[in-house]
Structures are given as C-alpha cells and as structure tokens.
Design a protein around this motif. Sequence first.
Motif, mmCIF file in Angstrom:
data_model
loop_
_atom_site.group_PDB
_atom_site.id
_atom_site.type_symbol
_atom_site.label_atom_id
_atom_site.label_comp_id
_atom_site.label_asym_id
_atom_site.label_seq_id
_atom_site.Cartn_x
_atom_site.Cartn_y
_atom_site.Cartn_z
ATOM 1 N N GLY A 36 5.768 10.670 -1.445
ATOM 2 C CA GLY A 36 5.929 9.743 -0.333
ATOM 3 C C GLY A 36 5.480 10.397 0.955
ATOM 4 O O GLY A 36 5.458 11.629 1.074
ATOM 5 N N PHE A 37 5.126 9.587 1.938
ATOM 6 C CA PHE A 37 4.581 10.117 3.183
ATOM 7 C C PHE A 37 5.590 10.997 3.917
ATOM 8 O O PHE A 37 5.252 12.084 4.398
ATOM 9 C CB PHE A 37 4.140 8.961 4.092
ATOM 10 C CG PHE A 37 3.584 9.408 5.408
ATOM 11 C CD1 PHE A 37 2.316 9.941 5.494
ATOM 12 C CD2 PHE A 37 4.342 9.308 6.563
ATOM 13 C CE1 PHE A 37 1.795 10.376 6.710
ATOM 14 C CE2 PHE A 37 3.840 9.733 7.779
ATOM 15 C CZ PHE A 37 2.560 10.266 7.853
ATOM 16 N N ALA A 38 6.826 10.534 4.019
ATOM 17 C CA ALA A 38 7.837 11.261 4.792
ATOM 18 C C ALA A 38 8.125 12.642 4.214
ATOM 19 O O ALA A 38 8.399 13.594 4.951
ATOM 20 C CB ALA A 38 9.121 10.437 4.870
ATOM 21 N N HIS A 110 -8.881 5.078 -9.098
ATOM 22 C CA HIS A 110 -8.350 6.033 -8.117
ATOM 23 C C HIS A 110 -6.976 5.561 -7.630
ATOM 24 O O HIS A 110 -6.738 5.388 -6.431
ATOM 25 C CB HIS A 110 -9.305 6.184 -6.935
ATOM 26 C CG HIS A 110 -10.642 6.736 -7.296
ATOM 27 N ND1 HIS A 110 -11.649 5.954 -7.841
ATOM 28 C CD2 HIS A 110 -11.151 8.002 -7.218
ATOM 29 C CE1 HIS A 110 -12.702 6.714 -8.060
ATOM 30 N NE2 HIS A 110 -12.429 7.952 -7.700
ATOM 31 N N LYS A 111 -6.074 5.372 -8.576
ATOM 32 C CA LYS A 111 -4.750 4.853 -8.224
ATOM 33 C C LYS A 111 -3.976 5.815 -7.330
ATOM 34 O O LYS A 111 -3.193 5.384 -6.479
ATOM 35 C CB LYS A 111 -3.966 4.532 -9.501
ATOM 36 C CG LYS A 111 -4.550 3.349 -10.269
ATOM 37 C CD LYS A 111 -3.752 3.030 -11.527
ATOM 38 C CE LYS A 111 -4.359 1.834 -12.255
ATOM 39 N NZ LYS A 111 -3.638 1.518 -13.513
ATOM 40 N N THR A 112 -4.191 7.106 -7.516
ATOM 41 C CA THR A 112 -3.519 8.083 -6.658
ATOM 42 C C THR A 112 -3.962 7.907 -5.208
ATOM 43 O O THR A 112 -3.148 7.979 -4.277
ATOM 44 C CB THR A 112 -3.818 9.516 -7.122
ATOM 45 O OG1 THR A 112 -3.366 9.682 -8.468
ATOM 46 C CG2 THR A 112 -3.112 10.535 -6.239
ATOM 47 N N PRO A 178 -3.180 -2.357 -3.886
ATOM 48 C CA PRO A 178 -2.354 -1.141 -3.899
ATOM 49 C C PRO A 178 -0.851 -1.384 -4.047
ATOM 50 O O PRO A 178 -0.209 -0.688 -4.843
ATOM 51 C CB PRO A 178 -2.703 -0.476 -2.554
ATOM 52 C CG PRO A 178 -4.109 -0.888 -2.315
ATOM 53 C CD PRO A 178 -4.172 -2.317 -2.785
ATOM 54 N N PRO A 179 -0.257 -2.362 -3.328
ATOM 55 C CA PRO A 179 1.175 -2.610 -3.559
ATOM 56 C C PRO A 179 1.473 -3.035 -5.000
ATOM 57 O O PRO A 179 2.518 -2.692 -5.555
ATOM 58 C CB PRO A 179 1.505 -3.747 -2.577
ATOM 59 C CG PRO A 179 0.487 -3.614 -1.500
ATOM 60 C CD PRO A 179 -0.753 -3.176 -2.196
ATOM 61 N N GLN A 180 0.536 -3.776 -5.607
ATOM 62 C CA GLN A 180 0.720 -4.189 -6.991
ATOM 63 C C GLN A 180 0.633 -3.001 -7.942
ATOM 64 O O GLN A 180 1.332 -2.950 -8.953
ATOM 65 C CB GLN A 180 -0.332 -5.247 -7.366
ATOM 66 C CG GLN A 180 -0.132 -6.600 -6.712
ATOM 67 C CD GLN A 180 1.183 -7.232 -7.113
ATOM 68 O OE1 GLN A 180 1.563 -7.211 -8.290
ATOM 69 N NE2 GLN A 180 1.893 -7.784 -6.142
ATOM 70 N N ILE A 181 -0.246 -2.058 -7.629
ATOM 71 C CA ILE A 181 -0.354 -0.843 -8.443
ATOM 72 C C ILE A 181 0.972 -0.097 -8.441
ATOM 73 O O ILE A 181 1.412 0.444 -9.463
ATOM 74 C CB ILE A 181 -1.491 0.058 -7.920
ATOM 75 C CG1 ILE A 181 -2.850 -0.593 -8.193
ATOM 76 C CG2 ILE A 181 -1.429 1.444 -8.570
ATOM 77 C CD1 ILE A 181 -4.028 0.164 -7.601
ATOM 78 N N MET A 182 1.634 -0.082 -7.288
ATOM 79 C CA MET A 182 2.894 0.637 -7.164
ATOM 80 C C MET A 182 4.025 -0.084 -7.891
ATOM 81 O O MET A 182 4.824 0.544 -8.595
ATOM 82 C CB MET A 182 3.274 0.814 -5.690
ATOM 83 C CG MET A 182 4.636 1.463 -5.462
ATOM 84 S SD MET A 182 4.998 1.798 -3.722
ATOM 85 C CE MET A 182 3.989 3.268 -3.453
ATOM 86 N N THR A 183 4.106 -1.406 -7.729
ATOM 87 C CA THR A 183 5.240 -2.162 -8.286
ATOM 88 C C THR A 183 4.994 -2.669 -9.694
ATOM 89 O O THR A 183 5.941 -2.954 -10.429
ATOM 90 C CB THR A 183 5.583 -3.354 -7.380
ATOM 91 O OG1 THR A 183 4.434 -4.222 -7.270
ATOM 92 C CG2 THR A 183 5.969 -2.873 -5.989
#
Length: 210
Positions: A36-38, A110-112, A178-183
């Motif tokens: 995660g970014f933080a 390139h999902k990462t 991208p949000p769909q790739i994550m969820t």
Amino acid sequence: MNINNNANNQKKRSFIEAARQTQIVECAIETIASLGFAQASLAQIAKRAGISTGVISYHFKSKEALIGQVIEKVYTSGDSYMHPLVQSATSARDMLSVYIESNIAFMSAHKTYMLALLEIWSGIRPKEGKESFVFSLQEAAIHDLEQIFQFGQMNGEFRTFSPRVMAITIRQAIDGVPPQIMTNPELDLDAYAKELITLFQLATDQNVTL
C-alpha cells in the motif's frame, strides 16, 4: 590524463546509474502494490531492492520524486506497448478497437503496475506543480483518442459527436479496470475489452441514429 578512459568510465557510471534507477523504480512499484502507498516507505523499498536508503536518496531527492518516476514509468510503458499497435491499424474503427484492446491487455499483463498506480491515486496529496504533471499524462491519453475520432469523422466512419467527450468517456471506462483488478482478480479482462469495444463501436457508428 587519458580522455578516452575518462569518457568510457563516465559512460559506464551513467549506464550503472540508469540501471540502478530502473531497479529502484521497479522495486517501488512492487512495494506500493504489495504494502500500500502509506506503508511503502523508502526503508521498505530499499529492503526489497537489497540496498540502503542512502542509495535511493542518491538517485532521487525525495520520495515524492521517486513516486513521480513510478507514475511516469507506468504511463510510458503502456504508451510504448500500445502506440505501434494502434498505428498499424488502417481505419479509425480498427484504431479504436486496438486502442481499447491493447490498453486492457497491458493492464492485464502488468497488474502490479495497476495496483501500484491505484494505491498512489488513493494515497497521494499532490503538491503545487505535481497536479499539472499528472494532468499532462492524462491529457496525452485523451488527445490520442481525440485524434482517432477526428480521423474517423473526417473519413465518414464515425457519426458526429464531441471527440473530447467520447475520449474522456472511454478513458473513464478503461481506468475503471485497476479497481476491478484489486477487488475482482478473477475478472475476465479479455471479455471486458470485447464488451467495451462493442459498446463504443455502436456509440460512434455512422449508421446509428441517436
């Protein structure tokens, strides 16, 4: 003094420095995507790269500068993959199809990169001047689509509509990946691309009356 040897040494240093910068950017992408970014501190990025934080500071004056390179890396990599494929198409309709298909294919491969970018968008607070940098990258993508639509309208392939509005709409649809790739990591992105192609081919078709 051996000028040639100095020149060769400088080239070697430049090559090594470029390779090290590339390594740091790639490790930053992987760290942001996984933690995660933080939580993606310079210490965590250095740990993944197997180097000290001092090495990162030598190549990038701040974390913000490194994040800027991460964003640019993702965008330019996508453009390098897509551009020759789109340019090889001979009609505006084919260009539109290839644009959508190749963009989502790049995201799928390139999902990462996509997860890292999504984390950055969610966590970063741009300082003065940084919004314009991101805006310029987004505008470049919209401009590419506008050119396709203008070409298609000029040769009669596409109906009359606002190229900019259509370009923004397509970018929003693609940027929803991208949000769909994550969820939803099991999402069939090939089917997703085909559905978008059908949707926007119908939306731009010269024979469709709205």
